[in-house]
Design a protein around this motif. Structure first.
Motif, PDB file in Angstrom:
ATOM      1  N   ASN A  82       0.836  -1.208   0.000  1.00 40.30           N
ATOM      2  CA  ASN A  82       0.000   0.000   0.000  1.00 40.30           C
ATOM      3  C   ASN A  82       0.867   1.253   0.000  1.00 40.30           C
ATOM      4  OD1 ASN A  82      -2.283  -1.598   0.091  1.00 40.30           O
ATOM      5  ND2 ASN A  82      -2.665  -1.263   2.265  1.00 40.30           N
ATOM      6  N   MET A  83       1.968   1.219   0.759  1.00 36.72           N
ATOM      7  CA  MET A  83       2.898   2.349   0.808  1.00 36.72           C
ATOM      8  C   MET A  83       3.481   2.602  -0.576  1.00 36.72           C
ATOM      9  SD  MET A  83       4.609   4.705   2.573  1.00 36.72           S
ATOM     10  CE  MET A  83       4.919   4.381   4.308  1.00 36.72           C
ATOM     11  N   GLU A  84       3.937   1.532  -1.212  1.00 38.16           N
ATOM     12  CA  GLU A  84       4.569   1.656  -2.527  1.00 38.16           C
ATOM     13  C   GLU A  84       3.599   2.232  -3.560  1.00 38.16           C
ATOM     14  OE1 GLU A  84       6.537  -1.488  -5.587  1.00 38.16           O
ATOM     15  OE2 GLU A  84       6.959  -1.846  -3.469  1.00 38.16           O
ATOM     16  N   ILE A  85       2.371   1.745  -3.567  1.00 38.26           N
ATOM     17  CA  ILE A  85       1.371   2.218  -4.534  1.00 38.26           C
ATOM     18  C   ILE A  85       1.049   3.686  -4.286  1.00 38.26           C
ATOM     19  CG2 ILE A  85      -1.039   1.996  -5.271  1.00 38.26           C
ATOM     20  CD1 ILE A  85      -0.706  -1.073  -4.662  1.00 38.26           C
ATOM     21  N   ALA A  86       0.766   4.027  -3.040  1.00 38.29           N
ATOM     22  CA  ALA A  86       0.414   5.418  -2.723  1.00 38.29           C
ATOM     23  C   ALA A  86       1.577   6.356  -3.015  1.00 38.29           C
ATOM     24  CB  ALA A  86      -0.015   5.528  -1.263  1.00 38.29           C
ATOM     25  N   GLU A  87       2.784   5.936  -2.643  1.00 38.52           N
ATOM     26  CA  GLU A  87       3.957   6.772  -2.907  1.00 38.52           C
ATOM     27  C   GLU A  87       4.118   7.001  -4.410  1.00 38.52           C
ATOM     28  OE1 GLU A  87       8.739   6.949  -1.979  1.00 38.52           O
ATOM     29  OE2 GLU A  87       7.771   4.999  -2.119  1.00 38.52           O
ATOM     30  N   TYR A  88       3.969   5.949  -5.203  1.00 33.00           N
ATOM     31  CA  TYR A  88       4.092   6.086  -6.653  1.00 33.00           C
ATOM     32  C   TYR A  88       3.037   7.052  -7.202  1.00 33.00           C
ATOM     33  CZ  TYR A  88       3.829   5.334 -11.607  1.00 33.00           C
ATOM     34  OH  TYR A  88       3.782   5.563 -12.957  1.00 33.00           O
ATOM     35  N   SER A 136      -8.469   4.065   5.534  1.00 30.05           N
ATOM     36  CA  SER A 136      -8.838   2.874   6.290  1.00 30.05           C
ATOM     37  C   SER A 136      -9.717   1.949   5.479  1.00 30.05           C
ATOM     38  CB  SER A 136      -9.589   3.287   7.562  1.00 30.05           C
ATOM     39  OG  SER A 136     -10.036   2.155   8.263  1.00 30.05           O
ATOM     40  N   ALA A 137      -9.547   0.650   5.713  1.00 31.43           N
ATOM     41  CA  ALA A 137     -10.433  -0.329   5.090  1.00 31.43           C
ATOM     42  C   ALA A 137     -11.815  -0.250   5.729  1.00 31.43           C
ATOM     43  CB  ALA A 137      -9.860  -1.726   5.247  1.00 31.43           C
ATOM     44  N   ASN A 138     -11.887   0.313   6.931  1.00 37.03           N
ATOM     45  CA  ASN A 138     -13.166   0.453   7.634  1.00 37.03           C
ATOM     46  C   ASN A 138     -13.779   1.806   7.310  1.00 37.03           C
ATOM     47  OD1 ASN A 138     -12.610  -2.004   8.884  1.00 37.03           O
ATOM     48  ND2 ASN A 138     -11.507  -0.984  10.545  1.00 37.03           N
ATOM     49  N   SER A 180     -11.731   5.536   2.246  1.00 35.13           N
ATOM     50  CA  SER A 180     -11.694   4.086   2.405  1.00 35.13           C
ATOM     51  C   SER A 180     -10.696   3.463   1.439  1.00 35.13           C
ATOM     52  CB  SER A 180     -13.088   3.499   2.196  1.00 35.13           C
ATOM     53  OG  SER A 180     -13.557   3.793   0.910  1.00 35.13           O
ATOM     54  N   LYS A 181     -10.134   2.327   1.879  1.00 35.74           N
ATOM     55  CA  LYS A 181      -9.213   1.539   1.057  1.00 35.74           C
ATOM     56  C   LYS A 181     -10.007   0.428   0.389  1.00 35.74           C
ATOM     57  CE  LYS A 181      -5.114   1.933   4.003  1.00 35.74           C
ATOM     58  NZ  LYS A 181      -4.202   1.137   4.808  1.00 35.74           N
ATOM     59  N   PRO A 182      -9.581  -0.030  -0.776  1.00 29.41           N
ATOM     60  CA  PRO A 182      -8.434   0.508  -1.508  1.00 29.41           C
ATOM     61  C   PRO A 182      -8.701   1.947  -1.944  1.00 29.41           C
ATOM     62  CG  PRO A 182      -9.633  -1.056  -2.879  1.00 29.41           C
ATOM     63  CD  PRO A 182     -10.253  -1.102  -1.511  1.00 29.41           C
ATOM     64  N   LEU A 183      -7.637   2.735  -1.949  1.00 29.59           N
ATOM     65  CA  LEU A 183      -7.782   4.156  -2.257  1.00 29.59           C
ATOM     66  C   LEU A 183      -8.242   4.386  -3.685  1.00 29.59           C
ATOM     67  CD1 LEU A 183      -4.642   5.783  -0.590  1.00 29.59           C
ATOM     68  CD2 LEU A 183      -7.008   5.893   0.185  1.00 29.59           C
ATOM     69  N   ASP A 184      -9.179   5.293  -3.815  1.00 24.87           N
ATOM     70  CA  ASP A 184      -9.591   5.818  -5.112  1.00 24.87           C
ATOM     71  C   ASP A 184      -8.754   7.093  -5.269  1.00 24.87           C
ATOM     72  OD1 ASP A 184     -10.757   7.539  -6.995  1.00 24.87           O
ATOM     73  OD2 ASP A 184     -12.772   6.804  -6.595  1.00 24.87           O
ATOM     74  N   PHE A 185      -7.772   7.052  -6.170  1.00 22.62           N
ATOM     75  CA  PHE A 185      -6.819   8.159  -6.236  1.00 22.62           C
ATOM     76  C   PHE A 185      -7.444   9.455  -6.732  1.00 22.62           C
ATOM     77  CE2 PHE A 185      -4.021   4.668  -5.443  1.00 22.62           C
ATOM     78  CZ  PHE A 185      -3.137   5.230  -4.522  1.00 22.62           C
ATOM     79  N   GLU A 186      -8.491   9.380  -7.548  1.00 30.09           N
ATOM     80  CA  GLU A 186      -9.189  10.606  -7.933  1.00 30.09           C
ATOM     81  C   GLU A 186      -9.790  11.254  -6.693  1.00 30.09           C
ATOM     82  OE1 GLU A 186     -11.801  10.527 -11.373  1.00 30.09           O
ATOM     83  OE2 GLU A 186     -10.676   8.842 -12.177  1.00 30.09           O
ATOM     84  N   GLU A 187     -10.418  10.434  -5.846  1.00 28.64           N
ATOM     85  CA  GLU A 187     -11.009  10.953  -4.610  1.00 28.64           C
ATOM     86  C   GLU A 187      -9.915  11.474  -3.677  1.00 28.64           C
ATOM     87  OE1 GLU A 187     -14.012   9.606  -0.995  1.00 28.64           O
ATOM     88  OE2 GLU A 187     -13.117   8.044  -2.240  1.00 28.64           O
ATOM     89  N   LEU A 188      -8.800  10.757  -3.589  1.00 31.41           N
ATOM     90  CA  LEU A 188      -7.686  11.205  -2.760  1.00 31.41           C
ATOM     91  C   LEU A 188      -7.188  12.572  -3.220  1.00 31.41           C
ATOM     92  CD1 LEU A 188      -5.454  10.799  -0.610  1.00 31.41           C
ATOM     93  CD2 LEU A 188      -4.126   9.637  -2.379  1.00 31.41           C
ATOM     94  N   PHE A 189      -6.974  12.745  -4.524  1.00 35.40           N
ATOM     95  CA  PHE A 189      -6.481  14.022  -5.034  1.00 35.40           C
ATOM     96  C   PHE A 189      -7.496  15.146  -4.793  1.00 35.40           C
ATOM     97  CE2 PHE A 189      -3.866  11.389  -8.242  1.00 35.40           C
ATOM     98  CZ  PHE A 189      -2.828  11.255  -7.331  1.00 35.40           C
TER      99      PHE A 189
END
Length: 146
Positions: free
Chosen positions: A30-36, A104-106, A125-134
């Motif tokens: 998860n760290m690697e994906i988010a960092e990338y 969080s997964a919860n 929530s995880k898995p992260l939706d990167f559009e939502e994260l941004f």
């Protein structure tokens, strides 16, 4: 890439270019994906693999060093809620204002309520939706997210 194919690559790149992120995640994948995903759009990422490490890195940094903190909830040593409360309780100017976004997964209502009660600004929530994260980073983010 995924975002470019949807016409969003430049939009997200502008939103988080040079954004200083403290990424707190105990799962290496998860760290690697988010960092990338973050560095690919120009963010500057500092990694912490548990809450205690995140608190130490935040305490050791100069005020204003981080524009946003992305905080996993379930972690060893100190969970995300404990870590957020500890950061919010520090006596430094940015401790109460740095945006902290839960990951969080919860994603039940009571989980979100607990995140907000601990001092977090948002709960994803995880898995992260990167559009939502941004979008969330842009909503709460600091200097680089304008």
């Amino acid at each position: 890439d995924y975002y470019a194919s949807r016409g969003l690559g430049d939009v997200y790149k502008r939103q988080i270019q040079d954004l200083r992120v403290l990424l707190v995640e105990d799962n290496e994948l998860n760290m690697e994906i988010a960092e990338y995903m973050l560095t690919d759009k120009g963010a500057v990422v500092t990694k912490a693999y548990n809450g205690r490490e995140a608190l130490e890195k935040f305490e050791a940094s100069d005020p204003g060093s981080f524009d946003v903190i992305l905080m996993d909830i379930m972690m060893p040593e100190m969970d995300g809620l404990e870590t957020t409360k500890a950061i919010r309780g520090l006596s430094r100017e940015d401790a109460g204002s740095v945006p902290i976004i839960a990951m969080s997964a919860n994603a039940f209502a009571d989980d979100i309520t607990r995140s907000k009660a601990a001092g977090m600004n948002a709960h994803l929530s995880k898995p992260l939706d990167f559009e939502e994260l941004f979008r969330t980073i842009k909503r709460y983010g600091g200097a680089g997210a304008s």
